[in-house]
Design an enzyme around this catalytic site. Structure first.
Site, short mmCIF file in Angstrom:
data_model
loop_
_atom_site.label_atom_id
_atom_site.label_comp_id
_atom_site.label_asym_id
_atom_site.label_seq_id
_atom_site.Cartn_x
_atom_site.Cartn_y
_atom_site.Cartn_z
CG ASP A 397 44.93 41.66 36.06
OD1 ASP A 397 43.98 42.21 36.65
OD2 ASP A 397 46.09 41.60 36.52
CD GLU A 400 40.45 46.86 36.40
OE1 GLU A 400 41.56 47.23 35.97
OE2 GLU A 400 40.18 45.70 36.72
CG ASP A 472 45.15 43.39 43.14
OD1 ASP A 472 45.10 42.23 42.66
OD2 ASP A 472 45.67 44.35 42.54
C1 GLC Z 1 47.04 42.85 39.25
C2 GLC Z 1 46.19 41.62 39.49
C3 GLC Z 1 47.00 40.59 40.24
C4 GLC Z 1 48.25 40.26 39.45
C5 GLC Z 1 49.07 41.53 39.21
C6 GLC Z 1 50.27 41.29 38.32
O1 GLC Z 1 47.31 43.47 40.45
O2 GLC Z 1 45.02 41.94 40.16
O3 GLC Z 1 46.24 39.44 40.46
O4 GLC Z 1 49.02 39.33 40.13
O5 GLC Z 1 48.24 42.51 38.60
O6 GLC Z 1 49.90 40.84 37.09
#
Ligand code: GLC
Length: 805
Positions: A397, A400, A472
């Site tokens: 995650d 980017e 998100d």
């Molecule tokens: C980002 C991710 C989300 C996750 C959050 C906390 O916003 O896209 O899915 O829950 O980070 O890690």
């Protein structure tokens, strides 16, 4: 005219200019025009690669393309107007005047041409190609993009961006997949622009004269793909950029996530509730709170005192654990990942050699440079501790790269395998290279077991390393349908394994919205519920008893469909044809499928048509394309190329099955760790012919790549009245000792003895979705939908099996 000196400093359009000279190369030609250089390479008989540069050195490194050009036959010829480069299926003409590129198929039909007067354009570091807009031209694909199935009239930018709670028209999002398919006049082509700098696509957003694409640095480097169908284009694109390997079978099950489940007894409770309530599930996902102060590779020892035991206990209940992996490494003395990164020089840097710092969950962080082999290796090795604890799933995650404020300065240095590059070149591939590091690292330690790997950011080729989810999203009906379109678009763009946060990440879904979303999600390749921190509970049982029943029904159905779905995943792994198929794949020139009312419909595998509907609609209109279609919930048969009104209560998502298909199913299991009953249910929908590649393997190792698998075709011929299971290929024994054929519509014929060649048919009733409990005494009575079928059960054998009816 007098030119003011000042005006020379300002950037203006410059074309490629007239052709000056060219020469033959091993697989094509290389040429020079007034203002630049080009190369045209016959990559395969279906693909010609075009490279255009302002100097004679072309970019060579690609993280996306995994194959070199094949040795293939081609001819070069020339006349006064143009040079022609011709392969078996594709012809490129380079018009000498202003060096314009036009592509034709083997019948001489024009597929695509540079726009006269514009063509190739240099503007400082930016380079563009302007293509003539063809009559009726449509554009599909481009990966994770909002908007309509047909992208005509829209412009997009590729610049990987963390966009919390993005709006339904937002751009750019997290992924860059600079590949699209053009369609016009019954012709199709694909263009893959392999350049990791920011790129912009204009699909007639400015006018009807041209479509265009632009890169903000590096070469114009695109692959022009010819094919006689959209499917063929996808096959060629995934030949270039690779295909997924089979994910673990458990990765196809339901995954439960939230931001975040902690402490450990919360995780136990979630898992236990699934089992108590008999709702199948395969994974619990740990978001950032499992870590000590959000530091990757660490555990919060207060909240998770014994992660190894927890993971084992969960495994004993049929759950795998997926852990969050964020790239930011907290700047903190004596934190091993930080110390090692500094000692081994693994982080992104400023040109003066100091490390780049940005703020993310743990506070100030450095960021591993995944374009550096040592960093990838180090990261992969760091996963060993997770693997030893029993973790099989990884969630990449914030890649980017996401930092608070988003301002990754553009002069940051990336290693690029020693070649060097800045943020401008590196940003869009950061996520891809993180996925590669995670996937290959986990694989290394898992000792031939398949890891599950998920990512938010990506570049073309990501399908080789990870599934993609759409980040998100928001708890609205609009987002639910947008997610469906994005996952379909990812499928058109080589990413067969994708999904969205069911229920929506930001915001809170209504009861109805959650119910609808989970039923649609059951028909998404990646199937996961997730929700934001400090939001209401969003597990399938958190919305009242009715939604609990609806969720159970659809999750059960998903698990019953696993033999079909797993086979479809296998097909994606060998051909790139996605698991969910936009109707633009099989019905490319049927205008109706692009209509805003029907563009969300898609095929789940080759045979099941899903018509997603907003949660507030009780009825909807569905467009059925060519062929004949059965309403899945009843026996009703409809002719294609027609519109039908269907009921769409929350209990019954509109689903149709293509006439002539055979859908393999199994009994419900609570997780993929549980063996289904040894009976394969083959649901036969008469009225057409079909061939389906049925596939099984051990569901967990890579030995299928060495032949440890079970493959046979199911060939159905309605006219001849035969159903053939071809001889088994591969050395894996099927989990099903018997096959039960359930004939949906041939029933009357069979039971009346009209065609029955076998007297052992039994009349049975099938219920795919049991009635949900009637909790509300004043509520409407929910009637169970039953389908009556004629069944015959036979022993399985590896030899060819023929059933005549
Ligand atoms: C980002 C991710 C989300 C996750 C959050 C906390 O916003 O896209 O899915 O829950 O980070 O890690």
């Amino acid at each position: 005219m007098e030119i003011k000196e000042d005006s020379l400093k300002h950037i203006r359009h410059q074309g490629l200019g007239d052709l000056i000279t060219y020469e033959n190369t091993a697989n094509g030609i290389s040429g020079r025009s007034t203002n630049g250089y080009f190369q045209a390479t016959v990559y395969t008989p279906n693909i010609i690669r075009i490279q255009i540069s302002q100097n004679e050195f072309f970019d060579t490194l690609s993280y996306a393309v995994i194959c070199t050009s094949q040795e293939t036959e081609f001819e070069v010829s020339e006349n006064t107007e143009y040079i022609s480069l011709k392969s078996k299926f594709l012809q490129l003409e380079i018009i000498k005047k202003s060096s314009r590129f036009s592509f034709f198929n083997d019948k001489g039909q024009m597929l695509n041409e540079d726009c006269p007067g514009l063509g190739v354009s240099f503007m400082g570091d930016s380079k563009s190609v302007y293509k003539t807009m063809q009559k009726g031209e449509r554009f599909i694909g481009l990966g994770e993009k909002t908007g309509n199935l047909d992208r005509k009239g829209t412009g997009y930018t590729n610049w990987n961006t963390d966009h919390f709670a993005y709006s339904a028209g937002a751009d750019p999002l997290y992924c860059t997949i600079p590949f699209y398919i053009g369609l016009h006049n019954q012709l199709v082509y694909g263009i893959f622009l392999d350049n990791t700098y920011q790129s912009d696509f204009n699909f007639g957003a400015s006018n009807d004269r041209f479509s265009s694409f632009t890169v903000r640095g590096g070469d114009l480097n695109y692959y022009f793909i010819h094919g006689s169908s959209v499917a063929e284009i996808i096959i060629s694109y995934t030949h270039l950029t690779g295909r997924m390997q089979m994910p673990p079978l458990w990765g196809l099950g339901y995954q439960q996530c939230r931001y975040s489940y902690y402490p450990d007894h919360e995780v136990y409770k979630v898992a236990q509730t699934f089992r108590e309530k008999r709702i199948p599930a395969d994974a619990v996902v740990l978001d950032i709170h499992y870590m000590d102060n959000y530091k990757i590779f660490s555990w919060d020892s207060d909240q998770f005192p014994d992660p190894g035991k927890m993971i084992k206990d969960l495994k004993d209940q049929g759950f795998n654990v997926v852990v969050m992996c964020d790239p930011g490494i907290k700047i903190e003395k004596s934190y091993p990942a930080y110390e090692e990164g500094v000692a081994q020089d693994l982080f992104l840097k400023y040109p003066d050699g100091t490390y780049y710092s940005g703020q993310v969950w743990p506070g100030w962080c450095h960021f591993p440079d995944f374009t550096k082999p040592d960093t990838r290796n180090w990261w992969g090795n760091k996963l060993k501790d997770y693997v030893q604890l029993g973790v099989k799933g990884y969630w990449n995650d914030m890649n980017e790269i996401a930092t608070w404020g988003q301002k990754l300065p553009e002069l940051i240095e990336f290693d690029f395998e020693g070649e060097g590059g800045s943020t401008k070149r590196g940003r869009n591939v950061y996520g891809l290279m993180m996925c590669k590091s995670t996937f290959e690292g986990a694989k290394r330690h898992l000792d031939d077991e398949r890891p599950f790997n998920l990512t938010r950011a990506a570049y073309s080729g990501v399908q080789r390393y990870a599934a993609v989810w759409t980040g998100d999203n928001v708890s609205t009906d609009e987002h639910m349908l947008l997610g469906v379109r994005i996952v379909n678009s990812l499928g058109l763009s080589g990413v067969a394994y994708a999904g969205y946060d069911i229920g929506g990440f930001a915001g809170e879904p209504s009861i109805a919205l959650f119910a609808r979303w989970i039923s649609i999600g059951a028909f998404s390749p990646f199937f996961r519920g997730h929700s934001m921190v400090n939001s209401r509970d969003s597990e399938p049982w958190s919305f009242g008893e009715e939604v609990e029943d609806i969720s159970r029904n659809y999750i059960n159905l998903r698990y019953q469909l696993l033999p079909y779905l797993y086979s479809v995943f296998y097909e994606a792994s060998i051909s790139g044809i996605p698991v969910v198929r936009s109707l633009a794949i099989d019905y490319s020139f049927d205008d109706e499928i692009y209509h805003l009312s029907y563009q969300n419909q898609y095929l789940f595998g080759p045979n099941i048509l899903v018509a997603p509907v907003e949660s507030y609609k009780e009825m909807t209109r569905v467009y059925l394309p060519e062929g004949h279609w059965y309403n899945f919930h009843s026996e009703e048969l409809h002719s294609g190329q027609s519109h039908v009104y269907v009921d769409a209560p929350l209990t019954h998502l509109p689903l149709f099955v293509k006439a002539g298909s055979v859908i393999p199913m199994q009994s419900v299991v609570q997780s993929t760790q549980e063996a289904p009953e040894p009976l394969l249910h083959l649901h036969v929908y008469g009225g057409g012919d079909s061939e389906f590649l049925y596939y099984e393997d051990d569901g967990s190792s890579y030995q299928y790549q060495d032949g440890l698998s079970y493959r046979r075709s199911i060939i159905f011929n309605h006219q001849e009245g035969t159903l053939i299971l071809t001889e088994v290929e591969g050395s894996w024994p099927s989990k099903f000792a018997k096959s039960r054929f359930a004939f949906m519509v041939l029933l009357v014929l069979i039971l009346s003895g009209y065609r029955g060649k076998n007297t052992s048919y039994i009349e049975e009733e099938l219920v795919f979705l049991p009635a949900i409990s009637n909790f509300d005494p004043l509520g409407k009575e929910v009637v169970e939908k039953k389908v009556t079928v004629a069944t015959i059960t036979i022993e399985n054998s590896d030899q060819e099996i023929t059933v005549e009816f």
